[in-house]
Enzyme design. Structure first.
Site, PDB file in Angstrom:
ATOM      1  N   HIS A 185      -5.503  -4.265  13.682  1.00 18.95           N
ATOM      2  CA  HIS A 185      -5.653  -3.577  13.039  1.00 18.95           C
ATOM      3  C   HIS A 185      -6.471  -2.635  12.331  1.00 18.95           C
ATOM      4  O   HIS A 185      -6.478  -1.182  11.768  1.00 18.95           O
ATOM      5  CB  HIS A 185      -4.997  -4.552  11.619  1.00 18.95           C
ATOM      6  N   ASP A 223      -4.080 -10.894   8.673  1.00 15.60           N
ATOM      7  CA  ASP A 223      -4.869  -9.170   9.612  1.00 15.60           C
ATOM      8  C   ASP A 223      -4.388  -9.408  11.251  1.00 15.60           C
ATOM      9  O   ASP A 223      -5.807 -10.835  11.180  1.00 15.60           O
ATOM     10  CB  ASP A 223      -5.302  -8.018   9.063  1.00 15.60           C
ATOM     11  N   HIS A 240     -13.470  -4.659   6.575  1.00 13.89           N
ATOM     12  CA  HIS A 240     -12.639  -5.079   7.934  1.00 13.89           C
ATOM     13  C   HIS A 240     -13.716  -5.146   9.303  1.00 13.89           C
ATOM     14  O   HIS A 240     -13.826  -5.620   9.703  1.00 13.89           O
ATOM     15  CB  HIS A 240     -11.809  -3.810   8.197  1.00 13.89           C
ATOM     16  N   HIS A 286       2.192  -6.407   6.635  1.00 11.85           N
ATOM     17  CA  HIS A 286       1.311  -6.838   5.466  1.00 11.85           C
ATOM     18  C   HIS A 286       1.876  -6.887   4.138  1.00 11.85           C
ATOM     19  O   HIS A 286       1.187  -6.585   3.193  1.00 11.85           O
ATOM     20  CB  HIS A 286       0.547  -5.245   5.909  1.00 11.85           C
ATOM     21  N   GLU A 330      -4.703 -12.334   3.352  1.00  8.12           N
ATOM     22  CA  GLU A 330      -4.751 -11.401   2.467  1.00  8.12           C
ATOM     23  C   GLU A 330      -3.812 -11.597   1.335  1.00  8.12           C
ATOM     24  O   GLU A 330      -2.523 -12.724   2.119  1.00  8.12           O
ATOM     25  CB  GLU A 330      -4.754  -9.424   2.455  1.00  8.12           C
ATOM     26  N   HIS A 383      -0.068 -12.519   4.241  1.00  6.33           N
ATOM     27  CA  HIS A 383      -0.619 -11.926   5.917  1.00  6.33           C
ATOM     28  C   HIS A 383      -1.427 -12.203   6.387  1.00  6.33           C
ATOM     29  O   HIS A 383      -2.151 -12.243   5.848  1.00  6.33           O
ATOM     30  CB  HIS A 383       0.017 -10.627   6.017  1.00  6.33           C
ATOM     31  N   PHE A 417       0.460  -1.273   0.083  1.00  8.19           N
ATOM     32  CA  PHE A 417      -0.290  -0.003  -0.212  1.00  8.19           C
ATOM     33  C   PHE A 417       1.100   1.051   0.207  1.00  8.19           C
ATOM     34  O   PHE A 417       1.506   1.100   0.384  1.00  8.19           O
ATOM     35  CB  PHE A 417      -0.747  -0.025   0.875  1.00  8.19           C
TER      36      PHE A 417
END
Length: 215
Positions: free
Chosen positions: A65, A61, A166, A55, A178, A59, A25
């Site tokens: 998070h 979460d 989320h 991340h 993810e 991974h 990201f």
């Protein structure tokens, strides 16, 4: 004592390679590796140090998070990350995975569901990846699912500020994986093994995610 015969059960590695060029990201910390010692006349070993966002790559979460009061990754139970799993194809389904995209494979769902949305998992950052519609996560939770996975960067669209998907994970106490690579995995049921590291206080953890055939 004779050795047991090697297992004939096939493995699929769902983990993309992690390197300084792995997509992240915007603003997240990229993977970096540096050598702190190398084998030589005064040193018997190679030693490296790693700096990265948790991340990067495949991974898990942690609830932390997306909620300040959520558990860090070292405190989550491991059961959801290990056991029977179903891979469902929703390839090129559009921006959001809807219940209708999964309905064809929804009979007697196991507790873990991974959704393949692309012919090939992304190897560079892109913002128009497929994510989960919030109602789809609620729909899966109603059917006994405890862990969901996806072959894109997030269960929420890249532009989301409210992280509605989320928040559905939070509301239904779902675990999530993810950045999986599902390119070569046919639809069907498998054994999932994707244990997070015990990183104390972290909001996520890398996993070496694999599927194993059931027979």
């Amino acid at each position: 004592m004779s050795k047991p015969p090697p297992s004939s059960r096939r493995l699929w590695d769902l983990s993309p390679p992690v390197s300084p060029t792995a997509p992240i990201f915007p603003g997240d910390a990229p993977f970096q590796l540096q050598w702190t010692a190398r084998i030589g006349p005064q040193c018997p070993v190679n030693l490296s140090a790693v700096s990265t966002s948790p991340h990067v790559g495949a991974h898990a979460d942690a609830p932390l998070h997306y909620a300040d009061e959520g558990a860090a990754i070292d405190a989550v139970a491991l059961d959801p990350y290990l056991g029977r799993c179903r891979v469902i194809h929703a390839i090129d389904c559009g921006p959001l995975i809807l219940p209708q995209h999964l309905a064809h494979a929804a009979a007697e769902l196991p507790p873990r569901v991974l959704v393949r949305t692309a012919q090939k998992a992304d190897t560079v950052w892109r913002e128009d990846f497929t994510a989960y519609a919030p109602e789809t996560l609620a729909w899966l939770a109603e059917r006994g699912v405890r862990l969901v996975g996806i072959d894109t960067a997030s269960v929420d669209p890249a532009s989301s500020k409210t992280l509605d998907a989320h928040q559905q994970l939070r509301a239904h106490d779902l675990r999530v994986l993810e950045n999986l690579v599902l390119d070569e995995v046919p639809e069907g049921d498998y054994e999932l093994i994707a244990l997070p590291l015990r990183w104390v206080g972290a909001c996520a953890s890398p996993v070496r995610a694999i599927l194993r055939s059931l027979t």
